[in-house]
Design an enzyme around this catalytic site. Sequence first.
Site, PDB file in Angstrom:
ATOM      1  N   GLY A   1     -24.364  -4.637  26.672  1.00 40.00           N
ATOM      2  CA  GLY A   1     -24.019  -5.938  27.286  1.00 40.00           C
ATOM      3  C   GLY A   1     -24.985  -6.870  26.952  1.00 40.00           C
ATOM      4  O   GLY A   1     -25.700  -6.750  26.067  1.00 40.00           O
ATOM      5  N   CYS A   2     -25.029  -8.045  27.706  1.00 43.02           N
ATOM      6  CA  CYS A   2     -25.828  -9.253  27.556  1.00 43.02           C
ATOM      7  C   CYS A   2     -27.234  -8.700  27.693  1.00 43.02           C
ATOM      8  O   CYS A   2     -27.909  -8.001  28.412  1.00 43.02           O
ATOM      9  CB  CYS A   2     -25.584 -10.110  28.821  1.00 43.02           C
ATOM     10  SG  CYS A   2     -26.726 -11.485  28.847  1.00 43.02           S
ATOM     11  N   PHE A   3     -28.196  -9.316  26.607  1.00 46.17           N
ATOM     12  CA  PHE A   3     -29.622  -8.569  26.483  1.00 46.17           C
ATOM     13  C   PHE A   3     -30.265  -9.286  27.611  1.00 46.17           C
ATOM     14  O   PHE A   3     -31.358  -8.808  27.952  1.00 46.17           O
ATOM     15  CB  PHE A   3     -30.104  -8.862  25.114  1.00 46.17           C
ATOM     16  CG  PHE A   3     -29.786 -10.198  24.443  1.00 46.17           C
ATOM     17  CD1 PHE A   3     -29.533 -11.395  25.233  1.00 46.17           C
ATOM     18  CD2 PHE A   3     -29.797 -10.314  23.174  1.00 46.17           C
ATOM     19  CE1 PHE A   3     -29.397 -12.695  24.554  1.00 46.17           C
ATOM     20  CE2 PHE A   3     -29.472 -11.505  22.352  1.00 46.17           C
ATOM     21  CZ  PHE A   3     -29.309 -12.742  23.221  1.00 46.17           C
TER      22      PHE A   3
END
Length: 247
Positions: A66-68
């Site tokens: 997902g979002c880093f």
Amino acid sequence: MRAFPTASPAARFSPRQLVPALIVGTVLALGGAAAAAETAVVIPAPSVDAAASAGTRTQTVVLAGGCFWGVQAVFQHTKGVTSAVSGYAGGDKQTAHYEMVGSGRTGHAESVAVTFDPQQVSLGKILQIYFSVAHNPTELNRQGPDSGTQYRSAIFYADDEQKRVAVAYIAELDKTHVFRSPIVTKLEPLHGFYPAEDYHQDFAVLHPSYPYIVVNDAPKVENLKHLFADSYRDMPVTVMAAGKPTQ
């Protein structure tokens, strides 16, 4: 594509920015950020782990979930991790740019290069934290409010040893049914890791009150603190403070 803080008071608000803001209002009304926390899953340590070779100072594994921003934050607070850098993996160098990756057509996934001291923390422990609190490995091409192949769950292995440990652990977790659904994490050989733009580095550390972080990522760090107390450190290891170049 996520919007992010800007000093300009005339900044535009995208739907991705407005939705977390609305959620935060609801969360606070319910009594705090914990009400919106992702459900961490208590999982066993892997029975197969990588041995710490004498003389090996650091190892690096690239993880996507997902979002880093959130994945980076979790490993910045993990003991034994010497560096956690947000970036892109799975595509070509020419397309390793946020605006292009956000199209979902580059082959890249938002990823984090986790460099660790194997004398302090094993690859198996890194993967246990990754599967337990850093993301949900049963969601296909999405995490939280973000969807698309750029948000897929993936382990970009650097060598056969990393692949061996990851394959064995996924099989073990699926066999014991610790998750309600099968793990969809992809195993992909690492052909290149490209650090993200500077404004993405240390995002959760620099913007702790940003709505997206409050709702989606701060709970992950809290889950790390409570479920892996022996592996948690309060002071995060940051990228920009170390003066490390990104792109």
